[in-house]
Design an enzyme around this catalytic site. Structure first.
Site, short mmCIF file in Angstrom:
data_model
loop_
_atom_site.label_atom_id
_atom_site.label_comp_id
_atom_site.label_asym_id
_atom_site.label_seq_id
_atom_site.Cartn_x
_atom_site.Cartn_y
_atom_site.Cartn_z
N ASP A 8 81.19 -26.32 34.45
CA ASP A 8 79.96 -26.81 33.61
C ASP A 8 80.48 -27.74 32.24
O ASP A 8 80.77 -27.39 31.38
CB ASP A 8 79.12 -25.76 33.03
CG ASP A 8 78.68 -24.68 34.25
OD1 ASP A 8 79.69 -24.59 34.98
OD2 ASP A 8 77.61 -24.06 33.95
N GLU A 39 75.63 -29.50 34.93
CA GLU A 39 74.10 -28.94 34.59
C GLU A 39 73.82 -28.84 33.16
O GLU A 39 72.82 -28.70 32.65
CB GLU A 39 73.98 -27.43 35.35
CG GLU A 39 74.66 -26.29 34.56
CD GLU A 39 73.82 -24.99 34.50
OE1 GLU A 39 72.92 -24.83 35.18
OE2 GLU A 39 74.41 -23.95 33.78
N ASN A 40 74.95 -28.98 32.22
CA ASN A 40 74.73 -28.99 30.88
C ASN A 40 75.30 -29.95 30.11
O ASN A 40 75.44 -30.14 28.95
CB ASN A 40 75.62 -27.48 30.15
CG ASN A 40 75.23 -26.25 30.71
OD1 ASN A 40 75.91 -25.88 31.78
ND2 ASN A 40 73.92 -25.71 30.48
N HIS A 68 69.78 -25.17 35.14
CA HIS A 68 69.34 -26.09 34.02
C HIS A 68 68.86 -27.47 35.02
O HIS A 68 68.58 -28.61 34.12
CB HIS A 68 70.44 -26.51 33.02
CG HIS A 68 70.51 -25.18 32.15
ND1 HIS A 68 69.57 -25.22 31.05
CD2 HIS A 68 71.40 -24.33 32.05
CE1 HIS A 68 69.92 -24.17 30.32
NE2 HIS A 68 71.07 -23.57 30.82
N HIS A 152 76.38 -20.69 41.66
CA HIS A 152 76.13 -20.88 40.32
C HIS A 152 75.19 -19.43 40.04
O HIS A 152 73.99 -19.39 40.40
CB HIS A 152 74.98 -21.84 40.05
CG HIS A 152 74.93 -22.27 38.51
ND1 HIS A 152 75.78 -23.10 38.06
CD2 HIS A 152 73.93 -22.00 37.68
CE1 HIS A 152 75.64 -23.02 36.52
NE2 HIS A 152 74.32 -22.59 36.51
N HIS A 177 78.30 -21.03 35.87
CA HIS A 177 77.30 -20.75 35.26
C HIS A 177 77.63 -19.77 33.79
O HIS A 177 77.01 -19.88 32.79
CB HIS A 177 76.26 -19.81 35.98
CG HIS A 177 75.17 -19.27 35.34
ND1 HIS A 177 74.10 -20.20 34.70
CD2 HIS A 177 74.92 -18.10 34.92
CE1 HIS A 177 73.11 -19.03 33.94
NE2 HIS A 177 73.78 -18.21 34.17
N HIS A 179 80.24 -19.89 31.93
CA HIS A 179 80.99 -20.74 31.17
C HIS A 179 82.29 -19.88 30.51
O HIS A 179 82.65 -20.43 29.63
CB HIS A 179 80.19 -21.24 29.90
CG HIS A 179 78.98 -21.89 30.22
ND1 HIS A 179 78.31 -22.76 29.09
CD2 HIS A 179 78.38 -22.23 31.45
CE1 HIS A 179 77.36 -23.45 29.71
NE2 HIS A 179 77.23 -23.30 31.04
FE LIG Z 1 73.54 -22.13 34.57
FE LIG Z 2 76.10 -23.79 32.45
#
Ligand SMILES: [Fe+2]
Ligand SMILES: [Fe+2]
Length: 261
Positions: A8, A39-40, A68, A152, A177, A179
């Site tokens: 991510d 996604e981030n 996200h 994820h 997901h 992190h």
């Molecule tokens: Fe996520």
């Molecule tokens: Fe994430």
């Protein structure tokens, strides 16, 4: 062939880490293909078309997403139009975008990429990712035996179970997901490369990418706080998976964690 999967990308810091570090990694590992979870990438939550284009310019071949995916409404049209971006495949039928794609690498090899969401401690009630994988494999295997899955998900148990479920049927399962990078990278007994979580690419002087003080305050008060993406100790995290092109199975998986200067 060697494929890099990047965890991510969080905010501007994560984008800059990719821009700075990816060219060197491509050379060092002689990478054929790069899969990046975006996604981030937009301010820590979601992705925009402009930032997606920035990630491709930095060297990504395919972008994956996660929970996200719907944070930035402007991404919806982009998901429908573009071929090299996938959102979780186990959303309901009729959801915008697609859950898997097959892309030809520069060396002419077809590579399948699937994005799936876990169901344990996640905010969406999606279809079973295990059964969804089997549905997709029955189609994707007609085109290629090199298949990467970005699962994820939050729970380590769900990810480990999914890894063994997929073993021998896909090239690699990489978790995203949480992190937080896990140290369990391995080639599973039947030849699938696996890691429970790639770890984020972003600021590590933070709580999973966000400003520490805001998150601590939220835990102390139980009140919602406006989070801000942190800035310090920026790293790029992921794995390089070496694939046997004949079998589509993994020969080796190497965990990557590099600091941005
Ligand atoms: Fe996520
Ligand atoms: Fe994430």
């Amino acid at each position: 062939m060697k494929i890099l999967c990047v965890g991510d990308i969080v905010g501007e810091a994560g984008r800059h880490a990719l821009e700075e570090l990816l060219p060197g990694l491509k050379e060092e590992f002689r990478l054929d293909f790069v899969i990046v979870n975006g996604e981030n990438a937009a301010g820590g939550a979601g992705l925009t078309p402009r930032i997606a284009d920035q990630l491709y310019r930095a060297g990504a071949d395919v972008l994956t997403l996660g929970d996200h995916v719907w944070d930035r409404p402007e991404l919806v049209e982009y998901l429908n139009e573009r071929d090299r971006i996938v959102r979780p495949a186990n959303f309901p039928a009729g959801t915008p975008g697609k859950g898997w794609c097959v892309v030809t690498s520069k060396s002419g090899k077809k590579i399948g990429v699937i994005n799936l969401l876990g169901r344990v401690f996640m905010r969406y009630n999606v279809d079973c990712p295990f059964r969804k994988l089997e549905d997709i494999l029955s189609e994707i295997k007609l085109q290629t035996n090199i298949v990467f899955v970005d699962l994820h998900a939050e729970a380590t148990s769900e990810k480990v179970a999914f890894g063994f479920f997929s073993d021998g049927r896909v090239s690699a399962v990489v978790g995203t997901h949480t992190h937080i990078q896990t140290a369990d990278e391995s080639v599973l007994p039947k030849g699938t490369g696996y890691i429970t979580d790639l770890g984020m690419s972003g600021p590590y002087d933070s709580v999973i990418g966000q400003d520490k003080s805001k998150i601590i305050e939220r835990f102390l008060t139980s009140r919602p706080m406006r989070f801000e993406v942190a800035t310090g100790d920026v790293r790029l995290c992921g794995v390089v998976v070496e694939i046997d092109e004949k079998t589509g199975l993994a020969k080796q998986i190497v965990r990557i964690q590099r600091r941005k200067s």
